[in-house]
Write a protein that holds these residues in place. Sequence first.
Motif, mmCIF file in Angstrom:
data_model
loop_
_atom_site.group_PDB
_atom_site.id
_atom_site.type_symbol
_atom_site.label_atom_id
_atom_site.label_comp_id
_atom_site.label_asym_id
_atom_site.label_seq_id
_atom_site.Cartn_x
_atom_site.Cartn_y
_atom_site.Cartn_z
ATOM 1 N N ARG A 55 0.788 -1.056 0.004
ATOM 2 C CA ARG A 55 -0.044 -0.120 -0.005
ATOM 3 C C ARG A 55 0.809 1.446 0.078
ATOM 4 O O ARG A 55 0.620 2.115 -0.887
ATOM 5 C CB ARG A 55 -0.946 0.104 1.166
ATOM 6 C CG ARG A 55 -1.845 1.086 1.375
ATOM 7 C CD ARG A 55 -2.571 1.244 2.540
ATOM 8 N NE ARG A 55 -1.567 1.731 3.684
ATOM 9 C CZ ARG A 55 -1.133 3.034 3.908
ATOM 10 N NH1 ARG A 55 -1.552 4.076 2.879
ATOM 11 N NH2 ARG A 55 -0.132 3.372 4.530
ATOM 12 N N LYS A 102 2.695 1.597 -3.381
ATOM 13 C CA LYS A 102 1.951 2.136 -4.504
ATOM 14 C C LYS A 102 1.458 3.666 -4.495
ATOM 15 O O LYS A 102 1.171 4.348 -5.275
ATOM 16 C CB LYS A 102 0.600 1.298 -4.436
ATOM 17 C CG LYS A 102 0.843 -0.103 -4.997
ATOM 18 C CD LYS A 102 1.117 -0.399 -6.436
ATOM 19 C CE LYS A 102 -0.307 -0.316 -7.184
ATOM 20 N NZ LYS A 102 0.060 -0.620 -8.583
ATOM 21 N N LEU A 113 -1.296 -9.895 -3.548
ATOM 22 C CA LEU A 113 -2.268 -9.669 -4.758
ATOM 23 C C LEU A 113 -3.365 -8.542 -4.419
ATOM 24 O O LEU A 113 -3.871 -7.977 -5.303
ATOM 25 C CB LEU A 113 -3.016 -11.204 -5.002
ATOM 26 C CG LEU A 113 -2.193 -12.112 -5.824
ATOM 27 C CD1 LEU A 113 -2.814 -13.629 -5.874
ATOM 28 C CD2 LEU A 113 -1.815 -11.529 -7.193
ATOM 29 N N ASP A 140 -2.363 -5.266 -5.577
ATOM 30 C CA ASP A 140 -2.276 -4.995 -6.740
ATOM 31 C C ASP A 140 -0.899 -4.391 -7.140
ATOM 32 O O ASP A 140 -0.613 -3.477 -7.666
ATOM 33 C CB ASP A 140 -3.235 -3.949 -7.189
ATOM 34 C CG ASP A 140 -3.401 -3.717 -8.727
ATOM 35 O OD1 ASP A 140 -3.112 -4.915 -9.639
ATOM 36 O OD2 ASP A 140 -3.713 -2.851 -9.219
ATOM 37 N N ASP A 157 2.751 -4.691 -9.502
ATOM 38 C CA ASP A 157 3.015 -4.920 -10.796
ATOM 39 C C ASP A 157 3.550 -6.331 -10.950
ATOM 40 O O ASP A 157 3.599 -6.864 -11.934
ATOM 41 C CB ASP A 157 4.006 -3.893 -11.244
ATOM 42 C CG ASP A 157 3.236 -2.434 -11.334
ATOM 43 O OD1 ASP A 157 2.268 -2.355 -11.860
ATOM 44 O OD2 ASP A 157 3.790 -1.660 -10.304
ATOM 45 N N ARG A 209 -2.233 -12.927 -14.040
ATOM 46 C CA ARG A 209 -2.768 -11.286 -13.953
ATOM 47 C C ARG A 209 -1.522 -10.481 -13.825
ATOM 48 O O ARG A 209 -1.707 -9.375 -14.028
ATOM 49 C CB ARG A 209 -3.747 -11.361 -12.473
ATOM 50 C CG ARG A 209 -4.936 -11.752 -12.650
ATOM 51 C CD ARG A 209 -5.669 -12.026 -11.361
ATOM 52 N NE ARG A 209 -5.443 -12.835 -10.333
ATOM 53 C CZ ARG A 209 -5.718 -13.065 -8.985
ATOM 54 N NH1 ARG A 209 -6.310 -12.160 -8.638
ATOM 55 N NH2 ARG A 209 -5.300 -14.022 -8.566
ATOM 56 N N LEU A 210 -0.396 -11.139 -13.538
ATOM 57 C CA LEU A 210 0.761 -10.458 -13.222
ATOM 58 C C LEU A 210 1.897 -11.199 -13.382
ATOM 59 O O LEU A 210 1.805 -12.585 -13.261
ATOM 60 C CB LEU A 210 0.717 -9.401 -11.920
ATOM 61 C CG LEU A 210 0.517 -10.011 -10.548
ATOM 62 C CD1 LEU A 210 1.639 -11.068 -10.191
ATOM 63 C CD2 LEU A 210 0.254 -9.149 -9.687
#
Length: 284
Positions: free
Chosen positions: A185, A188, A211, A214, A216, A238-239
């Motif tokens: 958190r 980001k 996950l 989110d 990269d 997804r990544l």
Amino acid sequence: MTLDPLPDLLVQPIIRTALAEDLGRAGDITGQACVPADARLTADFVARRGGVVAGLACIRLTLAEIDPTATVEALSADGLVAPAGSALARVSGNARAILTAERTALNLLGRLCGIATLTQDYVDAVAGTKARITDTRKTTPGLRALEKYAVRCGGGVNHRFGLDDAILIKDNHVAACGSVGEAVRRAKAFAGHLVKVEVEVDSLNQLQEALAGDPDVIMLDNFELADMREAVRIVDGRLPLEASGGVTLETVREIAETGVDVISVGALTHSVRVLDIGLDAVEG
């Protein structure tokens, strides 16, 4: 493969530092004692053992610091495989200058060719899978740009170059933040739109927590193969997933076959065997 060499401006300071270390306070006193000042020499840089070529520019740039009038003819190219016994380059010029530059050029060239050769071994080991082989920051201080270039010569790709070009959250960052989720958190919230955030996890529980934030990229640190396969299933494309920790030539294939996208290998630069290269005088 072949690729453009690093800019001279980036390599010259490394060579000048290495030459200054070797020349010391009085210069090459062996050359001064034994070789006439006007003697000329032609010699070949020869691979005693076969391998991937990397760092040929180091020959030219090292010799240019001692004798700007010397000539260097490249007989191979970075990224190509040189058989044992093959000449990589031919140099001609003042004999003292060539002999003074010899060791610095060989030290750099041998190390870079060794890195490129080992990298190609890893790349070949995962051929047919989607996994790519990448380096780490476990490089020789002062030689990172050259060593990462050598990885590219061997068919690998580069991880981040330093602390300033990507955010990589490791276990100690997680400890300082209190949890994987909180670390992601904060990262980001801090990162600009061009800065990627990667987080290291050491369990499937941490993977799920990561996950949710989110990131990269997620790094699977020292995962067992079964857990690695489960992580690939959970993420489901997804990544990108990076596998890291204790990777060897004996284990890299089975790691790649789990379906991870990237495998980082510190040994490419921290445990490399220098390629044996010598300088042989050419008669006549």
